[in-house]
Every structure is written in structure tokens, then in C-alpha cells.
Design a protein around this motif. Structure first.
Motif, PDB file in Angstrom:
ATOM      1  N   GLY A  51     -15.928   8.465   6.314  1.00  0.00           N
ATOM      2  CA  GLY A  51     -15.214   9.675   6.681  1.00  0.00           C
ATOM      3  C   GLY A  51     -16.075  10.793   7.226  1.00  0.00           C
ATOM      4  O   GLY A  51     -15.619  11.947   7.325  1.00  0.00           O
ATOM      5  N   PHE A  52     -17.319  10.496   7.583  1.00  0.00           N
ATOM      6  CA  PHE A  52     -18.161  11.524   8.201  1.00  0.00           C
ATOM      7  C   PHE A  52     -17.539  11.910   9.545  1.00  0.00           C
ATOM      8  O   PHE A  52     -17.118  11.046  10.310  1.00  0.00           O
ATOM      9  N   PRO A  53     -17.469  13.198   9.883  1.00  0.00           N
ATOM     10  CA  PRO A  53     -16.782  13.621  11.114  1.00  0.00           C
ATOM     11  C   PRO A  53     -17.420  13.039  12.378  1.00  0.00           C
ATOM     12  O   PRO A  53     -18.624  13.194  12.600  1.00  0.00           O
ATOM     13  N   TRP A  54     -16.624  12.391  13.201  1.00  0.00           N
ATOM     14  CA  TRP A  54     -17.142  11.808  14.433  1.00  0.00           C
ATOM     15  C   TRP A  54     -17.721  12.862  15.362  1.00  0.00           C
ATOM     16  O   TRP A  54     -18.659  12.585  16.120  1.00  0.00           O
ATOM     17  N   LYS A  55     -17.163  14.077  15.311  1.00  0.00           N
ATOM     18  CA  LYS A  55     -17.658  15.126  16.203  1.00  0.00           C
ATOM     19  C   LYS A  55     -19.092  15.523  15.888  1.00  0.00           C
ATOM     20  O   LYS A  55     -19.754  16.162  16.719  1.00  0.00           O
ATOM     21  N   MET A  56     -19.582  15.159  14.708  1.00  0.00           N
ATOM     22  CA  MET A  56     -20.942  15.500  14.315  1.00  0.00           C
ATOM     23  C   MET A  56     -21.948  14.389  14.619  1.00  0.00           C
ATOM     24  O   MET A  56     -23.153  14.578  14.460  1.00  0.00           O
ATOM     25  N   VAL A  57     -21.466  13.225  15.051  1.00  0.00           N
ATOM     26  CA  VAL A  57     -22.365  12.089  15.266  1.00  0.00           C
ATOM     27  C   VAL A  57     -23.373  12.381  16.369  1.00  0.00           C
ATOM     28  O   VAL A  57     -24.589  12.148  16.204  1.00  0.00           O
ATOM     29  N   ILE A  58     -22.917  12.879  17.506  1.00  0.00           N
ATOM     30  CA  ILE A  58     -23.843  13.147  18.613  1.00  0.00           C
ATOM     31  C   ILE A  58     -24.819  14.276  18.276  1.00  0.00           C
ATOM     32  O   ILE A  58     -26.035  14.119  18.491  1.00  0.00           O
ATOM     33  N   PRO A  59     -24.367  15.419  17.727  1.00  0.00           N
ATOM     34  CA  PRO A  59     -25.346  16.452  17.347  1.00  0.00           C
ATOM     35  C   PRO A  59     -26.372  15.952  16.331  1.00  0.00           C
ATOM     36  O   PRO A  59     -27.568  16.260  16.452  1.00  0.00           O
ATOM     37  N   TYR A  60     -25.930  15.175  15.349  1.00  0.00           N
ATOM     38  CA  TYR A  60     -26.876  14.620  14.364  1.00  0.00           C
ATOM     39  C   TYR A  60     -27.885  13.705  15.045  1.00  0.00           C
ATOM     40  O   TYR A  60     -29.085  13.747  14.772  1.00  0.00           O
ATOM     41  N   THR A  61     -27.386  12.844  15.942  1.00  0.00           N
ATOM     42  CA  THR A  61     -28.258  11.889  16.618  1.00  0.00           C
ATOM     43  C   THR A  61     -29.295  12.607  17.478  1.00  0.00           C
ATOM     44  O   THR A  61     -30.480  12.235  17.484  1.00  0.00           O
ATOM     45  N   ILE A  62     -28.873  13.631  18.187  1.00  0.00           N
ATOM     46  CA  ILE A  62     -29.818  14.406  18.999  1.00  0.00           C
ATOM     47  C   ILE A  62     -30.882  15.041  18.116  1.00  0.00           C
ATOM     48  O   ILE A  62     -32.087  14.995  18.426  1.00  0.00           O
ATOM     49  N   ALA A  63     -30.461  15.620  17.000  1.00  0.00           N
ATOM     50  CA  ALA A  63     -31.415  16.249  16.081  1.00  0.00           C
ATOM     51  C   ALA A  63     -32.398  15.222  15.525  1.00  0.00           C
ATOM     52  O   ALA A  63     -33.600  15.493  15.379  1.00  0.00           O
ATOM     53  N   GLN A  64     -31.894  14.033  15.203  1.00  0.00           N
ATOM     54  CA  GLN A  64     -32.758  12.982  14.667  1.00  0.00           C
ATOM     55  C   GLN A  64     -33.799  12.538  15.689  1.00  0.00           C
ATOM     56  O   GLN A  64     -34.976  12.339  15.356  1.00  0.00           O
ATOM     57  N   PHE A  65     -33.401  12.394  16.957  1.00  0.00           N
ATOM     58  CA  PHE A  65     -34.347  12.021  18.003  1.00  0.00           C
ATOM     59  C   PHE A  65     -35.371  13.119  18.247  1.00  0.00           C
ATOM     60  O   PHE A  65     -36.568  12.841  18.392  1.00  0.00           O
ATOM     61  N   LEU A  66     -34.921  14.359  18.279  1.00  0.00           N
ATOM     62  CA  LEU A  66     -35.859  15.464  18.495  1.00  0.00           C
ATOM     63  C   LEU A  66     -36.856  15.561  17.339  1.00  0.00           C
ATOM     64  O   LEU A  66     -38.051  15.806  17.557  1.00  0.00           O
ATOM     65  N   GLY A  67     -36.374  15.380  16.118  1.00  0.00           N
ATOM     66  CA  GLY A  67     -37.275  15.422  14.966  1.00  0.00           C
ATOM     67  C   GLY A  67     -38.303  14.309  15.004  1.00  0.00           C
ATOM     68  O   GLY A  67     -39.489  14.519  14.725  1.00  0.00           O
ATOM     69  N   ALA A  68     -37.855  13.091  15.368  1.00  0.00           N
ATOM     70  CA  ALA A  68     -38.785  11.964  15.449  1.00  0.00           C
ATOM     71  C   ALA A  68     -39.807  12.175  16.557  1.00  0.00           C
ATOM     72  O   ALA A  68     -40.991  11.837  16.400  1.00  0.00           O
ATOM     73  N   PHE A  69     -39.370  12.725  17.679  1.00  0.00           N
ATOM     74  CA  PHE A  69     -40.301  12.982  18.790  1.00  0.00           C
ATOM     75  C   PHE A  69     -41.335  14.021  18.390  1.00  0.00           C
ATOM     76  O   PHE A  69     -42.541  13.845  18.616  1.00  0.00           O
ATOM     77  N   ALA A  70     -40.869  15.107  17.775  1.00  0.00           N
ATOM     78  CA  ALA A  70     -41.793  16.160  17.352  1.00  0.00           C
ATOM     79  C   ALA A  70     -42.769  15.651  16.300  1.00  0.00           C
ATOM     80  O   ALA A  70     -43.974  15.928  16.355  1.00  0.00           O
ATOM     81  N   GLY A  71     -42.266  14.884  15.336  1.00  0.00           N
ATOM     82  CA  GLY A  71     -43.128  14.364  14.283  1.00  0.00           C
ATOM     83  C   GLY A  71     -44.192  13.428  14.816  1.00  0.00           C
ATOM     84  O   GLY A  71     -45.367  13.510  14.433  1.00  0.00           O
ATOM     85  N   SER A  72     -43.788  12.521  15.712  1.00  0.00           N
ATOM     86  CA  SER A  72     -44.766  11.586  16.272  1.00  0.00           C
ATOM     87  C   SER A  72     -45.780  12.312  17.150  1.00  0.00           C
ATOM     88  O   SER A  72     -46.969  11.963  17.155  1.00  0.00           O
ATOM     89  N   GLY A  73     -45.324  13.334  17.871  1.00  0.00           N
ATOM     90  CA  GLY A  73     -46.240  14.107  18.695  1.00  0.00           C
ATOM     91  C   GLY A  73     -47.269  14.862  17.869  1.00  0.00           C
ATOM     92  O   GLY A  73     -48.464  14.892  18.199  1.00  0.00           O
TER      93      GLY A  73
END
Length: 238
Positions: A51-73
């Protein structure tokens, strides 16, 4: 942790322990704000099955990618001098495969004996196992851990999967954790081989976890946590 391992200062056990506490601390920090999914496949599975809101899937995914990119950098910048010294000692420059390869510090690559189907199946399996256990740890109707021990349990699960399957594909289980650092290494000088290595392996840690995550969650829901019985179903049963 992977940088330290590559420099010969720890081994797979050390890597597993490092990931265990890294994940646990991340969940403790962000869990009260957004649930600390940290992983697009987790977010996708929770949207499909919890039941996690579908409208939040894309914002969460973008945040997760940005965090992983920043962390690896940041990890790369912090360990750059050590990585350069390794390259000099091995006579290579930012190698992706072979002697002195360092691209695997940031993204996952399959072992040389692992084929595409094997790698794909392994990522589906490990991600399914991860989500099945995440569903169990977060299920208050089951014997969920008390006293906010859930993050440590989940971190320990990741460590266990690394120890059990790390020699096959590196155990990504997370599209953001793999693709974002892979792009970082491409931009930092490792070149296009980060996408072509391992029989063009790069897409597997993206697609396979997105299949394995809802699969593992669905198995848990079907056999351990079936839908709640409603008044209508009770009457029908009687």
C-alpha cells in the motif's frame, strides 16, 4: 568498505560487516522520515504489496539514485590517492577487469565463470530473499524484532547474503546502489567497459531486483501473511 577491501586491508567478511552496519545506520537515520527504503526494488515491492503510494515511487527512486551517486563519488574522492597508487603498482589505469581492476569497488560485476542466466537468476533469488525477510521483520503480526532492532536485523541479512552469494555477482539487490556508482565510474575515467564487462552485465542488477523484490514479498504474503479476514469473508465461511 569496498575501497578498503580492494586495498587488501580487509576481506569479504569485513565487507559484509561494513555493509551490515552501513545499512543499519542509514535506516536508523532516515527510517523515521521516509521509511528508509534505500532501494528502488524495495519501494516498488512496497507499492505493489504493502500500500505504499505509487505517486511516491518515482521521487523515492530519484532520491535513491542521487544518494548512491553522491556516496560513491565521495568514496572515490576520499580514496583516490590509494586507488591511484594501486593502479601504479599494477601498471594499469582505472581497470574494469583483469589484474588491478578497481571498477568492482563501486558497482557489481559477475565472476568470470558466471553466465548471464546464472547472474540474472542469482540477483532475482537474493533480492527475493531480502524482501521476504524485510516483510517478516516489519510484520507486527509475526515475531518482529522489538526495541528498534529491525535495522540491525536487516543489515545482518544483507551481510549474510553477501557472504553466501558475493562470489557470484557481488549481490547488488539494488538498482540504485549499482547503476549510480557505475555511471560515476564511467564519468571518473573507467570508461565504457563498465557497461560492456561481464557480457554487458550492467542491466542485470537493474532488472533482476525489480522482479525478485515483489516476488519475495508476494511469497511472504501468500504463505505467511495472507490478507486479513473481513466480516464478509467470515460470514461467507460460516
Amino acid at each position: 568498505v569496498n575501497c578498503v577491501a580492494a586495498m587488501g586491508q580487509t576481506n569479504l567478511v569485513g565487507v559484509a560487516i561494513g555493509w551490515m552496519f552501513s545499512i543499519a545506520m542509514a535506516v536508523y537515520v532516515a527510517g523515521g522520515v521516509g521509511g528508509a527504503h534505500l532501494n528502488p526494488s524495495v519501494t516498488f515491492a512496497f507499492a505493489m504489496l504493502k500500500g505504499f503510494p505509487w505517486k511516491m515511487v518515482i521521487p523515492y527512486t530519484i532520491a535513491q539514485f542521487l544518494g548512491a551517486f553522491a556516496g560513491s563519488g565521495l568514496a572515490y574522492l576520499d580514496h583516490k590517492s590509494g586507488l591511484d597508487a594501486m593502479d601504479a603498482a599494477n601498471g594499469v589505469i582505472k581497470a574494469t577487469s583483469g589484474v588491478g581492476a578497481t571498477a568492482g569497488i563501486f558497482a557489481t560485476y559477475p565472476a568470470s565463470h558466471v553466465g548471464v542466466l546464472h547472474a540474472f537468476g542469482d540477483e532475482v533469488l537474493t533480492t527475493a530473499a531480502l524482501l521476504m525477510c524485510v516483510f517478516a521483520v516489519s510484520d507486527n503480526k509475526n515475531i518482529a524484532p522489538k526495541g528498534n532492532l529491525g535495522p540491525v536485523i536487516i543489515g545482518g541479512l544483507v551481510a549474510l547474503l553477501i557472504l553466501g552469494f558475493g562470489g557470484i555477482t557481488g549481490v547488488a539487490m539494488n538498482p540504485a546502489r549499482d547503476l549510480a556508482p557505475r555511471i560515476m565510474t564511467f564519468l571518473a575515467g573507467w570508461g565504457s567497459e563498465v557497461f560492456t564487462a561481464g557480457n554487458n552485465y550492467w542491466w542485470i542488477p537493474i532488472v533482476a531486483p525489480m522482479i525478485g523484490a515483489p516476488l519475495g514479498g508476494a511469497v511472504y504474503n501468500a504463505f505467511i501473511d495472507p490478507p486479513k479476514e473481513t466480516e464478509e469473508t467470515k460470514v461467507a465461511a460460516e
